[in-house]
Scaffold this active site. Structure first.
Site, short mmCIF file in Angstrom:
data_model
loop_
_atom_site.label_atom_id
_atom_site.label_comp_id
_atom_site.label_asym_id
_atom_site.label_seq_id
_atom_site.Cartn_x
_atom_site.Cartn_y
_atom_site.Cartn_z
N CYS A 135 0.84 -1.20 0.00
CA CYS A 135 0.00 0.00 0.00
C CYS A 135 0.87 1.25 0.00
CB CYS A 135 -0.92 -0.01 1.22
SG CYS A 135 -1.96 1.46 1.34
N CYS A 138 -0.42 4.05 2.27
CA CYS A 138 -0.17 3.79 3.69
C CYS A 138 1.29 4.04 4.07
CB CYS A 138 -0.50 2.34 4.03
SG CYS A 138 -2.11 1.77 3.51
N ASP A 139 2.22 3.60 3.23
CA ASP A 139 3.61 3.48 3.66
C ASP A 139 4.64 4.31 2.90
OD1 ASP A 139 2.72 1.64 5.54
OD2 ASP A 139 3.04 -0.07 4.21
#
Length: 314
Positions: A135, A138-139
């Site tokens: 992701c 997300c990261d």
């Protein structure tokens, strides 16, 4: 089991827990069934930065989920650990069966989530959350000024790779073919991006490192040559993102609920499926963005719809 619940929620990820919280606050008789640990994919995320209202520093997937679980339990959501094997969703009372138990409810919210399709290389599980991610949204922040590699060649892989160039100093797409599968318009943007590079006809075979991802072996599928890719000594690690698709956890609903060609459950804006009294929320349904914030919204909407449908009985 003879008890008939107002609503049974399948899955205790963000969508399921949010649904449990809202349903519980509405004084419904709620049962949440989860086969593993709470949280789903977010439970293995070491750091979270983009969930509104989170702890700004030091929030992790497990810490966020622990508070969601506590909230759901506070409002009376009952819990059971079990794996459902068979479902009977038609009729006023829905029946969910495991190997040893049978659960009955007037409504069902499916929040079983989805899982990233694995890259398929040796050591992948060991470095998940320690260099391996699925992701970018997300990261990406965690790899600012690092080198990053992306596995895949479709629309999502190339789009996510371009997104990662906003953070990483260099992004390399590893693709098993000699051309991308992404739409031409996306490819044109990618080839113009000065921070984006390509390793054609290649697959990742194995990952290595001391607690974090530090090296990988990449094989050329045409020549058979294997190349070892190592992290820059000053960095000490690099990122590897897999974007070869996600797999919804919907197998037991095949032939029962309307799904798209990939197996995601079709719903309307209020989370209704094609079966009355059956709802879907979170990553398991057809949607454009799969994040914690959208999952909890889905769960809340589904629970409110259940409550409104139940009020018709009075």
């Amino acid at each position: 089991m003879s008890e008939i619940y107002d609503v049974i929620i399948l899955g205790a990820g963000p969508a399921g827990l949010a649904a449990g919280l809202y349903a519980g606050r509405s004084r419904l008789n709620v049962l949440i069934i989860e086969k593993g640990q709470d949280g789903g994919q977010i439970a293995i995320t070491d750091e979270i930065e983009n969930y509104p209202g989170q702890i700004v520093e030091g929030e992790s997937g497990p810490s966020l989920i622990a508070r969601m679980t506590e909230q759901a339990e506070k409002f009376g959501a009952k819990r059971v650990s079990d794996m459902i094997k068979e479902v009977e969703l038609e009729g006023e009372v829905k029946v969910l069966k495991s190997e040893k138990n049978e659960y009955r409810g007037k409504n069902v919210i499916i929040a079983t989530g989805a899982h990233a399709r694995p890259i398929g290389c040796k050591g992948e599980g060991q470095f998940r959350g320690k260099g391996v991610s699925y992701c970018a949204t997300c990261d990406a922040n965690f790899f600012e000024d690092f080198e990053v590699y992306v596995v895949g060649g479709g629309d999502s892989a190339v789009e996510e790779a371009m997104y990662l160039t906003k953070f990483a100093r260099k992004v390399t797409i590893i693709h098993r073919r000699d051309e991308l599968r992404a739409a031409k318009s996306i490819q044109e943007k990618a080839f113009k991006n000065p921070k984006l590079f390509f390793m054609w006809d290649s697959v990742v075979e194995e990952l290595e490192g001391d607690d974090i991802l530090q090296a990988m072996y990449v094989k050329n599928v045409k020549t058979g040559e294997v190349t070892k890719v190592e992290a820059d000594p000053e960095d000490g690690m690099f990122g590897l993102f897999g974007f070869i698709g996600t797999v919804p956890n919907t197998k037991i609903f095949e032939g029962v609920i309307d799904m798209d060609e990939r197996g995601y459950i079709k719903t309307d804006a209020d989370m209704h499926t094609n079966i009355p009294g059956v709802y879907a929320a979170g990553d398991v349904r057809v949607k454009s963005l799969r994040q914690v914030v959208t999952a909890v919204a889905d769960g809340a909407i589904a629970a409110v719809q259940v409550e409104r449908s139940m009020s018709d009985y009075f």
